[in-house]
Enzyme design. Sequence first.
Site, PDB file in Angstrom:
ATOM      1  N   ARG A  32       1.065  -1.307   0.103  1.00 55.21           N
ATOM      2  CA  ARG A  32       0.111  -0.008   0.407  1.00 55.21           C
ATOM      3  C   ARG A  32       0.629   0.914   0.194  1.00 55.21           C
ATOM      4  O   ARG A  32       0.895   2.525  -0.409  1.00 55.21           O
ATOM      5  CB  ARG A  32      -0.539  -0.071   1.159  1.00 55.21           C
ATOM      6  CG  ARG A  32      -1.753   1.108   1.463  1.00 55.21           C
ATOM      7  CD  ARG A  32      -3.036   1.087   0.931  1.00 55.21           C
ATOM      8  NE  ARG A  32      -3.665   2.482   1.306  1.00 55.21           N
ATOM      9  CZ  ARG A  32      -3.317   3.483   1.140  1.00 55.21           C
ATOM     10  NH1 ARG A  32      -2.756   3.917   0.058  1.00 55.21           N
ATOM     11  NH2 ARG A  32      -4.613   4.636   1.075  1.00 55.21           N
ATOM     12  N   ASP A  80     -11.916  -2.264  -5.363  1.00 46.59           N
ATOM     13  CA  ASP A  80     -12.680  -1.830  -4.134  1.00 46.59           C
ATOM     14  C   ASP A  80     -14.403  -0.547  -4.745  1.00 46.59           C
ATOM     15  O   ASP A  80     -14.201  -0.737  -6.495  1.00 46.59           O
ATOM     16  CB  ASP A  80     -12.570   0.234  -3.549  1.00 46.59           C
ATOM     17  CG  ASP A  80     -13.667   0.823  -3.130  1.00 46.59           C
ATOM     18  OD1 ASP A  80     -13.035   0.208  -1.332  1.00 46.59           O
ATOM     19  OD2 ASP A  80     -14.074   1.282  -2.644  1.00 46.59           O
ATOM     20  N   TYR A 139     -22.703   6.376  -1.955  1.00 45.16           N
ATOM     21  CA  TYR A 139     -21.329   7.297  -2.158  1.00 45.16           C
ATOM     22  C   TYR A 139     -21.090   8.425  -2.721  1.00 45.16           C
ATOM     23  O   TYR A 139     -21.135  10.155  -2.592  1.00 45.16           O
ATOM     24  CB  TYR A 139     -20.398   6.232  -2.314  1.00 45.16           C
ATOM     25  CG  TYR A 139     -19.836   5.724  -0.960  1.00 45.16           C
ATOM     26  CD1 TYR A 139     -19.365   5.606   0.530  1.00 45.16           C
ATOM     27  CD2 TYR A 139     -20.497   4.177  -0.734  1.00 45.16           C
ATOM     28  CE1 TYR A 139     -19.491   4.818   1.585  1.00 45.16           C
ATOM     29  CE2 TYR A 139     -20.195   2.831   0.469  1.00 45.16           C
ATOM     30  CZ  TYR A 139     -19.800   3.992   2.016  1.00 45.16           C
ATOM     31  OH  TYR A 139     -19.862   3.158   2.275  1.00 45.16           O
TER      32      TYR A 139
HETATM   33  O1  CP3 Z   1     -12.169  -8.036   0.947  1.00 45.84           O
HETATM   34  C1  CP3 Z   1     -10.955  -8.043   0.024  1.00 45.84           C
HETATM   35  O2  CP3 Z   1     -10.516  -8.194   1.080  1.00 45.84           O
HETATM   36  C2  CP3 Z   1     -11.216  -7.034  -1.820  1.00 45.84           C
HETATM   37  C3  CP3 Z   1     -10.966  -5.355  -1.365  1.00 45.84           C
HETATM   38  C4  CP3 Z   1     -12.072  -5.101  -1.055  1.00 45.84           C
HETATM   39  C5  CP3 Z   1     -11.550  -3.564  -0.399  1.00 45.84           C
HETATM   40  N1  CP3 Z   1     -13.256  -2.708  -0.344  1.00 45.84           N
HETATM   41  C6  CP3 Z   1     -10.131  -3.021  -0.417  1.00 45.84           C
HETATM   42  C7  CP3 Z   1     -10.350  -1.861   0.477  1.00 45.84           C
HETATM   43  C8  CP3 Z   1     -13.463  -5.040  -1.053  1.00 45.84           C
HETATM   44  C9  CP3 Z   1     -14.197  -5.842  -1.500  1.00 45.84           C
HETATM   45  C10 CP3 Z   1     -13.757  -3.969  -0.585  1.00 45.84           C
HETATM   46  C11 CP3 Z   1     -15.883  -3.098  -0.560  1.00 45.84           C
HETATM   47  C12 CP3 Z   1     -15.877  -2.353  -0.410  1.00 45.84           C
HETATM   48  N2  CP3 Z   1     -15.819  -0.735  -0.008  1.00 45.84           N
HETATM   49  C13 CP3 Z   1     -17.651  -2.203   0.690  1.00 45.84           C
HETATM   50  C14 CP3 Z   1     -18.263  -2.566   0.872  1.00 45.84           C
HETATM   51  C15 CP3 Z   1     -17.886  -4.208   1.284  1.00 45.84           C
HETATM   52  C16 CP3 Z   1     -18.197  -3.384   3.149  1.00 45.84           C
HETATM   53  O3  CP3 Z   1     -17.256  -3.270   3.886  1.00 45.84           O
HETATM   54  O4  CP3 Z   1     -19.246  -2.908   3.309  1.00 45.84           O
HETATM   55  C17 CP3 Z   1     -17.314  -0.578   0.966  1.00 45.84           C
HETATM   56  C18 CP3 Z   1     -18.448   0.121   1.173  1.00 45.84           C
HETATM   57  C19 CP3 Z   1     -16.318   0.002   0.579  1.00 45.84           C
HETATM   58  C20 CP3 Z   1     -16.023   1.870   0.998  1.00 45.84           C
HETATM   59  C21 CP3 Z   1     -15.080   1.815   1.084  1.00 45.84           C
HETATM   60  N3  CP3 Z   1     -13.352   1.706   0.171  1.00 45.84           N
HETATM   61  C22 CP3 Z   1     -15.019   2.191   2.416  1.00 45.84           C
HETATM   62  C23 CP3 Z   1     -15.919   2.960   3.758  1.00 45.84           C
HETATM   63  C24 CP3 Z   1     -13.676   2.417   2.246  1.00 45.84           C
HETATM   64  C25 CP3 Z   1     -12.951   3.267   4.025  1.00 45.84           C
HETATM   65  C26 CP3 Z   1     -12.936   2.229   5.254  1.00 45.84           C
HETATM   66  C27 CP3 Z   1     -11.964   1.403   4.635  1.00 45.84           C
HETATM   67  O5  CP3 Z   1     -12.618   0.311   5.490  1.00 45.84           O
HETATM   68  O6  CP3 Z   1     -10.712   1.461   5.069  1.00 45.84           O
HETATM   69  C28 CP3 Z   1     -12.545   2.017   1.525  1.00 45.84           C
HETATM   70  C29 CP3 Z   1     -11.244   1.994   1.522  1.00 45.84           C
HETATM   71  C30 CP3 Z   1     -11.116   0.482   1.041  1.00 45.84           C
HETATM   72  N4  CP3 Z   1     -11.278  -0.727   0.155  1.00 45.84           N
HETATM   73  C31 CP3 Z   1      -9.923  -0.311   2.216  1.00 45.84           C
HETATM   74  C32 CP3 Z   1      -9.235  -1.563   1.745  1.00 45.84           C
HETATM   75  C33 CP3 Z   1      -8.547  -2.783   1.738  1.00 45.84           C
HETATM   76  C34 CP3 Z   1      -8.565   0.368   3.292  1.00 45.84           C
HETATM   77  C35 CP3 Z   1      -7.483   1.272   2.302  1.00 45.84           C
HETATM   78  C36 CP3 Z   1      -6.546   1.762   2.817  1.00 45.84           C
HETATM   79  O7  CP3 Z   1      -5.692   0.546   2.589  1.00 45.84           O
HETATM   80  O8  CP3 Z   1      -6.011   2.909   3.176  1.00 45.84           O
END
Ligand code: CP3
Length: 344
Positions: A41, A78, A153
């Site tokens: 990352r 994502d 969103y």
């Molecule tokens: O599951 C996996 O390992 C695959 C990757 C994946 C991510 N996001 C990576 C991610 C998947 C399937 C998602 C889905 C996702 N993204 C959803 C649906 C699932 C759920 O949790 O309800 C939603 C609502 C999102 C939108 C989103 N993306 C949010 C709200 C955030 C911030 C909150 C958080 O968890 O950090 C993200 C960022 C995100 N998506 C990260 C990861 C690993 C973290 C960001 C980082 O590494 O800085």
Amino acid sequence: MPSIPTGKPLLDTALGMRQNTPPIWIMRQAGRYLPEYRAVREKAGSFLDLCFTPEYATEVTLQPLRRFDLDAAILFSDILVIPHALGQTVRFAAGEGPILEPLDAKAIANLTPEKALEELAPVFEALDRIKSALDASKTLIGFCGAPWTVATYMLGGRGSPDQAAARLFALHAPEAFAALMDILVEVSARYLVAQFKAGADIVQIFESWALNLDEDAFAQYVIGPNARIVERVRKEIPDAPVIGFPRGAAGLISRYAAATEVNVVGLDFSMPVAFANKMLPETLAVQGNLDPLRVVAGGRQMEARARAIVDGFKNRPHIFNLGHGITPQTPIENVEALIKTIKQ
Ligand code: CP3
């Protein structure tokens, strides 16, 4: 007609073939609780650069499978790559989550669905690479966000506890809202078809914000668009296997399952096991549903609850998972202990 086993236990379970030991994957299994994820990352720069660099996306997708005895890899990406591909400004601020330039009716008309799939090309390249690297017994999961969840969103500009901005927009501007949902249905369906063609064995539609809706809104925003995506995908990929995850669907779960015709219904952790068994046909596969915080705390409470879930779903096809994504503060040894509990 009974299905023929594919040699992938998780996919077989999704297709209705019950296993003696439930296969397991973990929502958000690639992520910040893994030091090797944090290292990539950092190297990638921004979160979207991580998603759109096939080499990095492949690497972080495979990381959890090197550590743990999991039955599936989920594409690292994502749900908000879709608004980005439609031309909306999306950024991921450290510690704050996603921030988008909120849409109004005029901005909806200016979205660029015709360009979206081209923008997403690096995702398909990542899937191709992951598929080549993955053992034949492992299932490759693709995914998208469901239209309503993505719209919350796009309209609200960020996550919120009640999705009030999107719910009000849908009521104040029903025509612009319907136009946005149509765009999201069409682009998401094409995106999933392209993921299957690039190597995905099954896809999950994340409806993370199926809660906070009355039954009419649930039918209109959740059931309708999810059903249209499944139908649209299966027009091009007959019998395409789909997992639907309507988080917070509660008493509407059976209506969701029947109308969408998904192969697997993902259950959030507030869904009682006995209620799910009563509401859903016994031949339909379910996925879930351990509270992620039980894995943060670990120990005997986690193992006892995990065993209760396995036992509760022992008469039907069941894919073990958490009831929502794993959180960054989860100790790795608790994940190991959880998987050992399930595989025993
Ligand atoms: O599951 C996996 O390992 C695959 C990757 C994946 C991510 N996001 C990576 C991610 C998947 C399937 C998602 C889905 C996702 N993204 C959803 C649906 C699932 C759920 O949790 O309800 C939603 C609502 C999102 C939108 C989103 N993306 C949010 C709200 C955030 C911030 C909150 C958080 O968890 O950090 C993200 C960022 C995100 N998506 C990260 C990861 C690993 C973290 C960001 C980082 O590494 O800085």
